[in-house]
Design a protein around this motif. Structure first.
Motif, mmCIF file in Angstrom:
data_model
loop_
_atom_site.group_PDB
_atom_site.id
_atom_site.type_symbol
_atom_site.label_atom_id
_atom_site.label_comp_id
_atom_site.label_asym_id
_atom_site.label_seq_id
_atom_site.Cartn_x
_atom_site.Cartn_y
_atom_site.Cartn_z
ATOM 1 N N GLU A 18 0.029 28.508 39.715
ATOM 2 C CA GLU A 18 1.250 29.126 39.184
ATOM 3 C C GLU A 18 1.945 28.191 38.188
ATOM 4 O O GLU A 18 2.364 28.618 37.106
ATOM 5 C CB GLU A 18 2.176 29.462 40.351
ATOM 6 N N ALA A 19 2.039 26.923 38.527
ATOM 7 C CA ALA A 19 2.678 25.946 37.641
ATOM 8 C C ALA A 19 1.894 25.774 36.338
ATOM 9 O O ALA A 19 2.485 25.687 35.256
ATOM 10 C CB ALA A 19 2.815 24.601 38.356
ATOM 11 N N SER A 34 0.552 33.784 25.368
ATOM 12 C CA SER A 34 1.723 33.426 26.162
ATOM 13 C C SER A 34 2.103 34.559 27.111
ATOM 14 O O SER A 34 2.385 34.339 28.292
ATOM 15 C CB SER A 34 2.891 33.087 25.240
ATOM 16 N N LYS A 35 2.091 35.768 26.585
ATOM 17 C CA LYS A 35 2.413 36.941 27.409
ATOM 18 C C LYS A 35 1.391 37.103 28.527
ATOM 19 O O LYS A 35 1.752 37.369 29.676
ATOM 20 C CB LYS A 35 2.450 38.195 26.538
ATOM 21 N N GLU A 39 2.229 36.993 32.494
ATOM 22 C CA GLU A 39 1.932 38.126 33.369
ATOM 23 C C GLU A 39 1.016 37.709 34.521
ATOM 24 O O GLU A 39 1.212 38.138 35.666
ATOM 25 C CB GLU A 39 1.311 39.266 32.572
ATOM 26 N N THR A 40 0.057 36.872 34.220
ATOM 27 C CA THR A 40 -0.847 36.388 35.265
ATOM 28 C C THR A 40 -0.089 35.518 36.260
ATOM 29 O O THR A 40 -0.308 35.601 37.470
ATOM 30 C CB THR A 40 -2.027 35.616 34.651
ATOM 31 N N MET A 41 0.837 34.707 35.757
ATOM 32 C CA MET A 41 1.660 33.878 36.628
ATOM 33 C C MET A 41 2.477 34.753 37.573
ATOM 34 O O MET A 41 2.630 34.432 38.761
ATOM 35 C CB MET A 41 2.598 32.991 35.806
ATOM 36 N N SER A 45 2.347 34.726 41.557
ATOM 37 C CA SER A 45 3.582 34.545 42.318
ATOM 38 C C SER A 45 3.700 35.579 43.437
ATOM 39 O O SER A 45 4.126 35.257 44.550
ATOM 40 C CB SER A 45 4.785 34.634 41.383
ATOM 41 N N GLU A 46 3.321 36.811 43.149
ATOM 42 C CA GLU A 46 3.335 37.861 44.174
ATOM 43 C C GLU A 46 2.343 37.531 45.297
ATOM 44 O O GLU A 46 2.654 37.710 46.480
ATOM 45 C CB GLU A 46 2.988 39.214 43.568
ATOM 46 N N ILE A 47 1.180 37.065 44.912
ATOM 47 C CA ILE A 47 0.166 36.687 45.900
ATOM 48 C C ILE A 47 0.690 35.545 46.762
ATOM 49 O O ILE A 47 0.540 35.555 47.985
ATOM 50 C CB ILE A 47 -1.159 36.304 45.209
#
Length: 67
Positions: A18-19, A34-35, A39-41, A45-47
């Motif tokens: 995530e970082a 960047s987008k 979005e993947t981050m 984060s949800e996971i």
């Protein structure tokens, strides 16, 4: 290694991912990239949040897995 230790190790790895995705999103000069990183981050984060909830549930149901 206990299940609790395994879950903690996975959580640490996910936090690192995530970082890294956050840093890539901030440092990318290509707006589309960047987008995509951002979005993947958010998905990661949800996971991470789901896994943290599962860890708490696991510790309640199976105290021997608590670290």
């Amino acid at each position: 290694m206990t299940v609790g230790a395994d879950v903690n190790q996975v959580l640490s790895t996910i936090k690192g991912i995530e970082a890294q995705l956050s840093a890539l999103a901030l440092n990318s000069n290509v707006p589309e990239a960047s987008k995509s990183f951002h979005e993947t981050m958010l998905v990661i984060s949800e996971i991470k949040t789901d896994l943290e909830k599962r860890k708490i549930q696991l510790e309640i149901e199976e105290p021997q897995y608590k670290n």
